[in-house]
Write a protein that holds these residues in place. Structure first.
Motif, PDB file in Angstrom:
ATOM      1  N   GLY A  26       0.788  -1.222   0.000  1.00  0.00           N
ATOM      2  CA  GLY A  26       0.000   0.000   0.000  1.00  0.00           C
ATOM      3  C   GLY A  26       0.817   1.267   0.000  1.00  0.00           C
ATOM      4  N   ILE A  27       2.143   1.155  -0.072  1.00  0.00           N
ATOM      5  CA  ILE A  27       3.022   2.320  -0.146  1.00  0.00           C
ATOM      6  C   ILE A  27       3.992   2.138  -1.303  1.00  0.00           C
ATOM      7  N   ILE A  28       4.562   3.239  -1.773  1.00  0.00           N
ATOM      8  CA  ILE A  28       5.623   3.143  -2.783  1.00  0.00           C
ATOM      9  C   ILE A  28       6.910   2.976  -2.006  1.00  0.00           C
ATOM     10  N   PHE A  29       7.235   1.731  -1.715  1.00  0.00           N
ATOM     11  CA  PHE A  29       8.264   1.399  -0.743  1.00  0.00           C
ATOM     12  C   PHE A  29       9.591   2.062  -1.061  1.00  0.00           C
ATOM     13  N   ARG A  30       9.983   2.053  -2.327  1.00  0.00           N
ATOM     14  CA  ARG A  30      11.331   2.496  -2.675  1.00  0.00           C
ATOM     15  C   ARG A  30      11.541   3.985  -2.361  1.00  0.00           C
ATOM     16  N   TYR A  31      10.476   4.742  -2.175  1.00  0.00           N
ATOM     17  CA  TYR A  31      10.602   6.161  -1.865  1.00  0.00           C
ATOM     18  C   TYR A  31      10.553   6.449  -0.364  1.00  0.00           C
ATOM     19  N   ASN A  32      10.311   5.416   0.418  1.00  0.00           N
ATOM     20  CA  ASN A  32      10.086   5.610   1.847  1.00  0.00           C
ATOM     21  C   ASN A  32      11.347   5.401   2.675  1.00  0.00           C
ATOM     22  N   THR A  33      11.575   6.315   3.620  1.00  0.00           N
ATOM     23  CA  THR A  33      12.518   6.035   4.696  1.00  0.00           C
ATOM     24  C   THR A  33      11.824   5.088   5.661  1.00  0.00           C
ATOM     25  N   MET A  34      12.512   4.018   6.015  1.00  0.00           N
ATOM     26  CA  MET A  34      11.939   2.997   6.890  1.00  0.00           C
ATOM     27  C   MET A  34      12.738   2.930   8.188  1.00  0.00           C
ATOM     28  N   ALA A  35      12.053   2.570   9.252  1.00  0.00           N
ATOM     29  CA  ALA A  35      12.722   2.531  10.548  1.00  0.00           C
ATOM     30  C   ALA A  35      12.204   1.375  11.390  1.00  0.00           C
ATOM     31  N   TRP A  36      13.053   0.958  12.306  1.00  0.00           N
ATOM     32  CA  TRP A  36      12.681   0.013  13.354  1.00  0.00           C
ATOM     33  C   TRP A  36      12.737   0.745  14.687  1.00  0.00           C
ATOM     34  N   TYR A  37      11.680   0.577  15.448  1.00  0.00           N
ATOM     35  CA  TYR A  37      11.612   1.075  16.813  1.00  0.00           C
ATOM     36  C   TYR A  37      11.433  -0.124  17.742  1.00  0.00           C
ATOM     37  N   ARG A  38      11.636   0.121  19.024  1.00  0.00           N
ATOM     38  CA  ARG A  38      11.325  -0.910  20.004  1.00  0.00           C
ATOM     39  C   ARG A  38      10.737  -0.284  21.265  1.00  0.00           C
ATOM     40  N   GLN A  39       9.933  -1.079  21.931  1.00  0.00           N
ATOM     41  CA  GLN A  39       9.331  -0.618  23.178  1.00  0.00           C
ATOM     42  C   GLN A  39       9.372  -1.738  24.193  1.00  0.00           C
ATOM     43  N   ARG A  50      17.335   3.301  11.247  1.00  0.00           N
ATOM     44  CA  ARG A  50      16.585   3.920  10.160  1.00  0.00           C
ATOM     45  C   ARG A  50      17.387   3.766   8.883  1.00  0.00           C
ATOM     46  N   ILE A  51      16.684   3.588   7.775  1.00  0.00           N
ATOM     47  CA  ILE A  51      17.349   3.509   6.485  1.00  0.00           C
ATOM     48  C   ILE A  51      16.581   4.373   5.495  1.00  0.00           C
ATOM     49  N   THR A  52      17.295   5.239   4.796  1.00  0.00           N
ATOM     50  CA  THR A  52      16.649   6.132   3.847  1.00  0.00           C
ATOM     51  C   THR A  52      16.356   5.409   2.537  1.00  0.00           C
ATOM     52  N   SER A  53      15.637   6.084   1.659  1.00  0.00           N
ATOM     53  CA  SER A  53      15.346   5.506   0.351  1.00  0.00           C
ATOM     54  C   SER A  53      16.631   5.243  -0.418  1.00  0.00           C
ATOM     55  N   GLY A  54      17.663   6.019  -0.154  1.00  0.00           N
ATOM     56  CA  GLY A  54      18.940   5.828  -0.829  1.00  0.00           C
ATOM     57  C   GLY A  54      19.848   4.808  -0.169  1.00  0.00           C
ATOM     58  N   GLY A  55      19.397   4.253   0.950  1.00  0.00           N
ATOM     59  CA  GLY A  55      20.155   3.192   1.599  1.00  0.00           C
ATOM     60  C   GLY A  55      21.068   3.634   2.727  1.00  0.00           C
ATOM     61  N   THR A  56      20.992   4.903   3.113  1.00  0.00           N
ATOM     62  CA  THR A  56      21.813   5.373   4.223  1.00  0.00           C
ATOM     63  C   THR A  56      21.187   4.932   5.542  1.00  0.00           C
ATOM     64  N   ALA A  57      21.999   4.278   6.364  1.00  0.00           N
ATOM     65  CA  ALA A  57      21.510   3.717   7.621  1.00  0.00           C
ATOM     66  C   ALA A  57      22.070   4.485   8.824  1.00  0.00           C
ATOM     67  N   ASN A  97       7.145   3.782   8.761  1.00  0.00           N
ATOM     68  CA  ASN A  97       7.533   4.535   7.566  1.00  0.00           C
ATOM     69  C   ASN A  97       7.193   6.004   7.734  1.00  0.00           C
ATOM     70  N   ARG A  98       7.309   6.515   8.935  1.00  0.00           N
ATOM     71  CA  ARG A  98       7.013   7.889   9.352  1.00  0.00           C
ATOM     72  C   ARG A  98       5.515   8.125   9.571  1.00  0.00           C
ATOM     73  N   LEU A  99       4.668   7.478   8.777  1.00  0.00           N
ATOM     74  CA  LEU A  99       3.222   7.703   8.911  1.00  0.00           C
ATOM     75  C   LEU A  99       2.486   6.507   9.504  1.00  0.00           C
ATOM     76  N   HIS A 100       3.018   5.336   9.289  1.00  0.00           N
ATOM     77  CA  HIS A 100       2.302   4.127   9.672  1.00  0.00           C
ATOM     78  C   HIS A 100       3.180   3.207  10.505  1.00  0.00           C
ATOM     79  N   TRP A 101       2.497   2.390  11.326  1.00  0.00           N
ATOM     80  CA  TRP A 101       3.167   1.437  12.201  1.00  0.00           C
ATOM     81  C   TRP A 101       2.670   0.030  11.932  1.00  0.00           C
ATOM     82  N   GLY A 102       3.570  -0.926  12.094  1.00  0.00           N
ATOM     83  CA  GLY A 102       3.147  -2.311  12.110  1.00  0.00           C
ATOM     84  C   GLY A 102       2.634  -2.678  13.488  1.00  0.00           C
ATOM     85  N   GLN A 103       2.257  -3.952  13.628  1.00  0.00           N
ATOM     86  CA  GLN A 103       1.703  -4.400  14.903  1.00  0.00           C
ATOM     87  C   GLN A 103       2.789  -4.814  15.888  1.00  0.00           C
TER      88      GLN A 103
END
Length: 111
Positions: A26-39, A50-57, A97-103
């Protein structure tokens, strides 16, 4: 409909490794900065990597040298390779992905 679905969590002994996956839709993945959080219980949610669309971590200081974030744009998936795990890494790990969270997926490290 946007979906972020994490998998790969589990119970591991201290010193062990796990690889988390977050499959997106449901997103254009390749344009998204993606991140892992923990609680962790009783603690605030914290950014792990965090990893940017260009692959910078980038990484939290607490996981540098032990965790590696990566992405596969062909699979719309982001990964978190976790090595040398300690009980302090025990938490629910969530994809973002800045706007949405997984479970989330539970990671438990026993001493």
């Amino acid at each position: 409909q946007v979906q972020l679905v994490e998998s790969g969590g589990g119970l591991v002994q201290a010193g062990g490794s796990l690889r988390l996956s977050c499959e997106t839709s449901g997103i254009i993945f390749r344009y998204n900065t993606m991140a892992w959080y923990r609680q962790a219980p009783g603690k605030e949610r914290e950014l792990v990597a965090r990893i940017t669309s260009g692959g910078t971590a980038t990484y939290a200081d607490s996981v540098k040298g032990r965790f590696t974030i990566s992405r596969d744009n062909a699979k719309d998936t982001v990964y978190l390779q976790m090595n040398s795990l300690t009980p302090e890494d025990t938490a629910i790990y969530l994809c973002n992905n800045r706007l949405h969270w997984g479970q989330g997926t539970q990671v438990t490290v026993s001493s």
